[in-house]
Write a protein that holds these residues in place. Structure first.
Motif, mmCIF file in Angstrom:
data_model
loop_
_atom_site.group_PDB
_atom_site.id
_atom_site.type_symbol
_atom_site.label_atom_id
_atom_site.label_comp_id
_atom_site.label_asym_id
_atom_site.label_seq_id
_atom_site.Cartn_x
_atom_site.Cartn_y
_atom_site.Cartn_z
ATOM 1 N N ARG A 73 0.856 -1.187 0.000
ATOM 2 C CA ARG A 73 0.000 0.000 0.000
ATOM 3 C C ARG A 73 0.896 1.242 0.000
ATOM 4 O O ARG A 73 1.876 1.298 0.741
ATOM 5 N N CYS A 74 0.588 2.194 -0.840
ATOM 6 C CA CYS A 74 1.373 3.431 -0.892
ATOM 7 C C CYS A 74 1.241 4.154 0.452
ATOM 8 O O CYS A 74 0.134 4.369 0.930
ATOM 9 N N PRO A 75 2.377 4.539 1.066
ATOM 10 C CA PRO A 75 2.296 5.186 2.389
ATOM 11 C C PRO A 75 1.677 6.579 2.325
ATOM 12 O O PRO A 75 1.230 7.094 3.340
ATOM 13 N N ARG A 76 1.619 7.191 1.125
ATOM 14 C CA ARG A 76 1.068 8.545 1.054
ATOM 15 C C ARG A 76 -0.417 8.538 0.679
ATOM 16 O O ARG A 76 -1.249 9.085 1.397
ATOM 17 N N CYS A 77 -0.765 7.866 -0.451
ATOM 18 C CA CYS A 77 -2.159 7.956 -0.928
ATOM 19 C C CYS A 77 -2.944 6.658 -0.707
ATOM 20 O O CYS A 77 -4.129 6.593 -1.042
ATOM 21 N N GLU A 78 -2.269 5.654 -0.148
ATOM 22 C CA GLU A 78 -2.923 4.377 0.174
ATOM 23 C C GLU A 78 -3.371 3.596 -1.055
ATOM 24 O O GLU A 78 -4.131 2.638 -0.936
ATOM 25 N N GLU A 79 -2.923 4.014 -2.234
ATOM 26 C CA GLU A 79 -3.177 3.235 -3.455
ATOM 27 C C GLU A 79 -2.486 1.869 -3.304
ATOM 28 O O GLU A 79 -1.423 1.769 -2.697
ATOM 29 N N THR A 80 -3.114 0.807 -3.864
ATOM 30 C CA THR A 80 -2.508 -0.525 -3.783
ATOM 31 C C THR A 80 -1.589 -0.758 -4.981
ATOM 32 O O THR A 80 -2.015 -0.566 -6.120
ATOM 33 N N SER A 176 7.896 3.111 -6.263
ATOM 34 C CA SER A 176 7.281 4.429 -6.463
ATOM 35 C C SER A 176 5.827 4.216 -6.850
ATOM 36 O O SER A 176 5.471 3.208 -7.458
ATOM 37 N N CYS A 177 4.996 5.170 -6.460
ATOM 38 C CA CYS A 177 3.555 5.066 -6.683
ATOM 39 C C CYS A 177 3.185 5.832 -7.951
ATOM 40 O O CYS A 177 3.488 7.022 -8.068
ATOM 41 N N ALA A 178 2.552 5.135 -8.892
ATOM 42 C CA ALA A 178 2.171 5.777 -10.155
ATOM 43 C C ALA A 178 1.061 6.803 -9.929
ATOM 44 O O ALA A 178 0.931 7.772 -10.684
ATOM 45 N N ALA A 179 0.268 6.600 -8.879
ATOM 46 C CA ALA A 179 -0.870 7.487 -8.644
ATOM 47 C C ALA A 179 -0.462 8.845 -8.078
ATOM 48 O O ALA A 179 -0.967 9.874 -8.502
ATOM 49 N N CYS A 180 0.482 8.837 -7.107
ATOM 50 C CA CYS A 180 0.809 10.109 -6.441
ATOM 51 C C CYS A 180 2.281 10.492 -6.544
ATOM 52 O O CYS A 180 2.679 11.564 -6.102
ATOM 53 N N GLY A 181 3.099 9.605 -7.097
ATOM 54 C CA GLY A 181 4.510 9.947 -7.288
ATOM 55 C C GLY A 181 5.387 9.703 -6.069
ATOM 56 O O GLY A 181 6.598 9.966 -6.124
#
Ligand SMILES: [Zn+2]
Length: 241
Positions: A73-80, A176-181
């Motif tokens: 889980r992304c630590p910033r936006c919680e995107e999986t 790295s998270c594609a949703a929030c960077g």
């Protein structure tokens, strides 16, 4: 070191049963003891954590394949985030030396990496860090060669040296998270990963045994020793798959 064999279905159930009430360090030993019948549990307990983890990566590769699907889980936006990890890519070459000598003031500190036995021994200690230091480090006066206590101030230096001697014990990779960077580093804990798989596989196998035993009255061992395609074929015939 003894030969490592993949975990067959009966061994998966044995691993699950044996590891259920155990902590992480013991579970790792239970898994390796089943996969390496030629090695004693004592010998496995004396392997460094990195060496243990290298064997567990090998065990996972041989039992379930080299690719490990991961979900984080992304630590910033919680995107999986879902991505595969190639387990052979996590292997780190072991340093040539099994121990090192570092100088701290007028002390010579002989340092070795921690083993499962060390971790099990210090588990109940009032000061586990201190207890680990005392087990893994021998200090002596550089001039006289007299034994000495390991100073608490040397803990950081010693910890760095222990990590350098056993790089496989701490495998990290960048995400790295594609949703929030967001970009961060995560740890791959092979013991927990493999344990979750063993739990899932054991439950699946027990459901299959349950369904086939109800229909055909075969013993658990008979069902577990079948090849997977054959078990699935009978499950379909029994109307359970
Ligand atoms: Zn994100």
């Amino acid at each position: 070191m003894a030969e490592l064999v993949p975990l067959r279905p009966a061994a998966v159930l044995e691993a699950w049963e044996g590891g259920l009430a155990q902590g992480t360090v013991e579970r790792a030993l239970t898994l390796l003891a089943l996969a390496m019948p030629g090695a004693t549990r004592d010998a496995l307990a004396d392997l460094s954590i990195g060496r243990r983890d290298a064997l567990l990566l090998e065990l996972r590769t041989r039992s379930f394949g080299p690719t490990a699907p991961c979900v984080v889980r992304c630590p910033r936006c919680e995107e999986t985030l879902e991505f595969p990890v190639r387990l052979p890519d996590l292997r780190v070459p072991a340093p040539a030396a099994a121990e090192a000598v570092v100088t701290f003031g007028d002390l010579r500190l002989r340092v070795r990496p921690a083993t499962s036995r060390d971790l099990l021994t210090i588990a109940g200690a009032a000061d586990p860090v201190r207890a680990l230091l005392e087990r893994c480090v021998t200090a002596e006066r550089a001039s006289a060669g007299d034994p000495a206590a390991v100073p608490a101030e040397a803990a950081e230096l010693v910890a760095a040296e222990m990590a350098r001697l056993d790089p496989q014990a701490d495998v990290r990779f960048d995400l790295s998270c594609a949703a929030c960077g967001a970009a961060w580093t995560t740890v791959f804990d092979v013991v927990s990963y493999l344990w979750r798989e063993i739990e899932a596989e054991a439950r699946r196998l027990m459901a299959e045994v349950d369904a086939l035993a109800r229909t055909y009255c075969w013993s658990e061992l008979t069902i577990l020793e079948m090849s997977r395609p054959r078990r699935l074929a009978y499950l379909r015939l029994a109307g359970a798959a």
